[in-house]
Design a protein around this motif. Structure first.
Motif, PDB file in Angstrom:
ATOM      1  N   MET A   1      29.996  15.999 -53.369  1.00 34.16           N
ATOM      2  CA  MET A   1      28.754  15.652 -52.735  1.00 34.16           C
ATOM      3  C   MET A   1      28.762  16.208 -51.322  1.00 34.16           C
ATOM      4  O   MET A   1      29.761  16.189 -50.632  1.00 34.16           O
ATOM      5  CB  MET A   1      28.615  14.132 -52.739  1.00 34.16           C
ATOM      6  N   VAL A   2      27.627  16.682 -50.875  1.00 33.68           N
ATOM      7  CA  VAL A   2      27.480  17.134 -49.504  1.00 33.68           C
ATOM      8  C   VAL A   2      26.964  15.945 -48.705  1.00 33.68           C
ATOM      9  O   VAL A   2      25.880  15.429 -48.965  1.00 33.68           O
ATOM     10  CB  VAL A   2      26.503  18.324 -49.402  1.00 33.68           C
ATOM     11  N   ALA A   3      27.746  15.483 -47.741  1.00 35.62           N
ATOM     12  CA  ALA A   3      27.399  14.282 -46.968  1.00 35.62           C
ATOM     13  C   ALA A   3      26.061  14.446 -46.267  1.00 35.62           C
ATOM     14  O   ALA A   3      25.797  15.470 -45.643  1.00 35.62           O
ATOM     15  CB  ALA A   3      28.496  13.981 -45.958  1.00 35.62           C
ATOM     16  N   GLY A   4      25.217  13.429 -46.412  1.00 30.97           N
ATOM     17  CA  GLY A   4      23.951  13.397 -45.709  1.00 30.97           C
ATOM     18  C   GLY A   4      22.804  14.134 -46.366  1.00 30.97           C
ATOM     19  O   GLY A   4      21.706  14.162 -45.826  1.00 30.97           O
ATOM     20  N   TRP A   5      23.016  14.745 -47.525  1.00 25.54           N
ATOM     21  CA  TRP A   5      21.938  15.484 -48.178  1.00 25.54           C
ATOM     22  C   TRP A   5      21.107  14.596 -49.093  1.00 25.54           C
ATOM     23  O   TRP A   5      19.990  14.940 -49.415  1.00 25.54           O
ATOM     24  CB  TRP A   5      22.491  16.650 -48.967  1.00 25.54           C
ATOM     25  N   PHE A   6      21.659  13.485 -49.561  1.00 26.29           N
ATOM     26  CA  PHE A   6      20.913  12.569 -50.425  1.00 26.29           C
ATOM     27  C   PHE A   6      21.545  11.198 -50.379  1.00 26.29           C
ATOM     28  O   PHE A   6      22.686  11.042 -49.951  1.00 26.29           O
ATOM     29  CB  PHE A   6      20.830  13.077 -51.869  1.00 26.29           C
ATOM     30  N   THR A   7      20.756  10.199 -50.798  1.00 28.00           N
ATOM     31  CA  THR A   7      21.288   8.848 -50.865  1.00 28.00           C
ATOM     32  C   THR A   7      22.301   8.820 -51.995  1.00 28.00           C
ATOM     33  O   THR A   7      22.175   9.560 -52.968  1.00 28.00           O
ATOM     34  CB  THR A   7      20.172   7.824 -51.143  1.00 28.00           C
ATOM     35  N   HIS A   8      23.310   7.992 -51.875  1.00 30.07           N
ATOM     36  CA  HIS A   8      24.326   7.992 -52.913  1.00 30.07           C
ATOM     37  C   HIS A   8      24.799   6.601 -53.305  1.00 30.07           C
ATOM     38  O   HIS A   8      25.548   6.459 -54.243  1.00 30.07           O
ATOM     39  CB  HIS A   8      25.529   8.843 -52.492  1.00 30.07           C
ATOM     40  N   ASP A   9      24.362   5.583 -52.594  1.00 32.64           N
ATOM     41  CA  ASP A   9      24.807   4.229 -52.907  1.00 32.64           C
ATOM     42  C   ASP A   9      23.752   3.444 -53.675  1.00 32.64           C
ATOM     43  O   ASP A   9      23.837   2.240 -53.800  1.00 32.64           O
ATOM     44  CB  ASP A   9      25.148   3.469 -51.610  1.00 32.64           C
ATOM     45  N   SER A  10      22.750   4.120 -54.167  1.00 33.84           N
ATOM     46  CA  SER A  10      21.665   3.433 -54.848  1.00 33.84           C
ATOM     47  C   SER A  10      21.525   3.943 -56.272  1.00 33.84           C
ATOM     48  O   SER A  10      22.062   4.976 -56.640  1.00 33.84           O
ATOM     49  CB  SER A  10      20.361   3.639 -54.082  1.00 33.84           C
ATOM     50  N   GLY A  11      20.766   3.218 -57.051  1.00 33.63           N
ATOM     51  CA  GLY A  11      20.515   3.632 -58.426  1.00 33.63           C
ATOM     52  C   GLY A  11      19.487   4.743 -58.483  1.00 33.63           C
ATOM     53  O   GLY A  11      18.981   5.212 -57.454  1.00 33.63           O
ATOM     54  N   GLU A  12      19.147   5.162 -59.684  1.00 32.26           N
ATOM     55  CA  GLU A  12      18.219   6.266 -59.890  1.00 32.26           C
ATOM     56  C   GLU A  12      16.851   6.003 -59.257  1.00 32.26           C
ATOM     57  O   GLU A  12      16.228   6.902 -58.724  1.00 32.26           O
ATOM     58  CB  GLU A  12      18.061   6.518 -61.389  1.00 32.26           C
ATOM     59  N   GLU A  13      16.385   4.765 -59.300  1.00 32.64           N
ATOM     60  CA  GLU A  13      15.075   4.428 -58.746  1.00 32.64           C
ATOM     61  C   GLU A  13      14.993   4.722 -57.253  1.00 32.64           C
ATOM     62  O   GLU A  13      13.948   5.118 -56.749  1.00 32.64           O
ATOM     63  CB  GLU A  13      14.744   2.956 -58.995  1.00 32.64           C
ATOM     64  N   ASP A  14      16.082   4.493 -56.518  1.00 27.40           N
ATOM     65  CA  ASP A  14      16.090   4.663 -55.068  1.00 27.40           C
ATOM     66  C   ASP A  14      16.677   5.995 -54.614  1.00 27.40           C
ATOM     67  O   ASP A  14      16.768   6.243 -53.417  1.00 27.40           O
ATOM     68  CB  ASP A  14      16.873   3.522 -54.413  1.00 27.40           C
ATOM     69  N   PHE A  15      17.084   6.854 -55.540  1.00 26.65           N
ATOM     70  CA  PHE A  15      17.725   8.120 -55.197  1.00 26.65           C
ATOM     71  C   PHE A  15      16.715   9.042 -54.512  1.00 26.65           C
ATOM     72  O   PHE A  15      15.619   9.259 -55.015  1.00 26.65           O
ATOM     73  CB  PHE A  15      18.275   8.787 -56.455  1.00 26.65           C
ATOM     74  N   ARG A  16      17.074   9.585 -53.360  1.00 26.64           N
ATOM     75  CA  ARG A  16      16.195  10.491 -52.621  1.00 26.64           C
ATOM     76  C   ARG A  16      17.019  11.570 -51.937  1.00 26.64           C
ATOM     77  O   ARG A  16      18.150  11.326 -51.505  1.00 26.64           O
ATOM     78  CB  ARG A  16      15.439   9.734 -51.527  1.00 26.64           C
ATOM     79  N   LEU A  17      16.437  12.758 -51.803  1.00 24.29           N
ATOM     80  CA  LEU A  17      17.001  13.790 -50.947  1.00 24.29           C
ATOM     81  C   LEU A  17      16.697  13.376 -49.510  1.00 24.29           C
ATOM     82  O   LEU A  17      15.665  12.746 -49.244  1.00 24.29           O
ATOM     83  CB  LEU A  17      16.377  15.149 -51.243  1.00 24.29           C
ATOM     84  N   LEU A  18      17.594  13.713 -48.585  1.00 18.31           N
ATOM     85  CA  LEU A  18      17.408  13.375 -47.180  1.00 18.31           C
ATOM     86  C   LEU A  18      17.240  14.641 -46.353  1.00 18.31           C
ATOM     87  O   LEU A  18      18.034  15.575 -46.460  1.00 18.31           O
ATOM     88  CB  LEU A  18      18.615  12.583 -46.663  1.00 18.31           C
ATOM     89  N   GLY A  19      16.213  14.659 -45.557  1.00 19.30           N
ATOM     90  CA  GLY A  19      15.969  15.770 -44.656  1.00 19.30           C
ATOM     91  C   GLY A  19      15.911  15.257 -43.235  1.00 19.30           C
ATOM     92  O   GLY A  19      16.238  14.097 -42.970  1.00 19.30           O
ATOM     93  N   THR A  20      15.493  16.104 -42.328  1.00 17.76           N
ATOM     94  CA  THR A  20      15.259  15.680 -40.953  1.00 17.76           C
ATOM     95  C   THR A  20      13.875  16.162 -40.532  1.00 17.76           C
ATOM     96  O   THR A  20      13.388  17.195 -40.992  1.00 17.76           O
ATOM     97  CB  THR A  20      16.329  16.223 -39.984  1.00 17.76           C
ATOM     98  N   ARG A  21      13.241  15.368 -39.657  1.00 18.58           N
ATOM     99  CA  ARG A  21      11.917  15.696 -39.130  1.00 18.58           C
ATOM    100  C   ARG A  21      12.029  15.824 -37.612  1.00 18.58           C
ATOM    101  O   ARG A  21      12.606  14.963 -36.947  1.00 18.58           O
ATOM    102  CB  ARG A  21      10.920  14.611 -39.473  1.00 18.58           C
ATOM    103  N   CYS A  22      11.479  16.911 -37.072  1.00 16.51           N
ATOM    104  CA  CYS A  22      11.447  17.118 -35.628  1.00 16.51           C
ATOM    105  C   CYS A  22      10.428  16.148 -35.036  1.00 16.51           C
ATOM    106  O   CYS A  22       9.282  16.097 -35.502  1.00 16.51           O
ATOM    107  CB  CYS A  22      11.075  18.559 -35.298  1.00 16.51           C
ATOM    108  N   THR A  23      10.831  15.400 -34.018  1.00 13.36           N
ATOM    109  CA  THR A  23       9.915  14.436 -33.413  1.00 13.36           C
ATOM    110  C   THR A  23       8.853  15.125 -32.554  1.00 13.36           C
ATOM    111  O   THR A  23       7.814  14.532 -32.267  1.00 13.36           O
ATOM    112  CB  THR A  23      10.678  13.404 -32.560  1.00 13.36           C
ATOM    113  N   ALA A  24       9.066  16.382 -32.180  1.00 18.03           N
ATOM    114  CA  ALA A  24       8.098  17.107 -31.353  1.00 18.03           C
ATOM    115  C   ALA A  24       6.991  17.763 -32.179  1.00 18.03           C
ATOM    116  O   ALA A  24       5.816  17.657 -31.845  1.00 18.03           O
ATOM    117  CB  ALA A  24       8.812  18.158 -30.507  1.00 18.03           C
ATOM    118  N   CYS A  25       7.357  18.431 -33.274  1.00 19.09           N
ATOM    119  CA  CYS A  25       6.347  19.190 -34.041  1.00 19.09           C
ATOM    120  C   CYS A  25       6.135  18.669 -35.458  1.00 19.09           C
ATOM    121  O   CYS A  25       5.289  19.179 -36.176  1.00 19.09           O
ATOM    122  CB  CYS A  25       6.721  20.664 -34.088  1.00 19.09           C
TER     123      CYS A  25
END
Length: 145
Positions: A1-25
């Motif tokens: 697993m690549v740390a921080g790329w997706f949730t990993h402690d939850s079941g399939e219902e809560d599984f999500r890819l994780l990104g980052t959003r710039c607070t400026a743009c």
């Protein structure tokens, strides 16, 4: 697993890819970016982790008929099993995310514009160890009649 790329402690219902959003743009990045905004028109540097949309639409797809490079595990001594790659458009984030389809889905099962959802997947189950490398897969959303 690549740390921080997706949730990993939850079941399939809560599984999500994780990104980052710039607070400026408000640009969203995946894979995540933690150091600076990759938008060339922005000088912002503060980025916040955000879960990406769970569902998107097939933008493109193909079958993988070659042995993939690391970190994918592919033993040259075994018979090669093709896999299906899917490029999925996440409308809310205005981006396309590449990933494998769930193992039972082939290119014959996909169509451009089809709705798919992200689900946890297995990259490799370490032979002779208890190690399981996880990843994400795209699965077609069942159409209700």
């Amino acid at each position: 697993m690549v740390a921080g790329w997706f949730t990993h402690d939850s079941g399939e219902e809560d599984f999500r890819l994780l990104g980052t959003r710039c607070t400026a743009c408000s640009s969203v990045f995946f894979p995540r970016e933690d150091a600076f905004c990759r938008n060339p028109a922005c000088s912002g540097g503060e980025l916040a982790e955000v879960p990406l949309s769970k569902r998107g639409r097939v933008w493109s797809y193909t079958d993988g008929r070659y042995r993939p490079p690391a970190p994918y595990v592919s033993d040259p001594g075994t018979e090669w099993e093709p896999y299906t790659l899917v490029a999925v458009e996440l409308a809310a984030e205005r981006m396309v995310v590449l990933g494998q389809a769930v193992p039972e889905v082939s290119v014959a099962d996909l169509a451009v514009g089809m709705e798919v959802e992200v689900v946890p997947g297995v990259l490799d189950e370490g032979a002779g160890t208890d190690t399981v490398l996880t990843t994400w897969h795209w699965r077609p959303v069942a159409v209700s009649s």
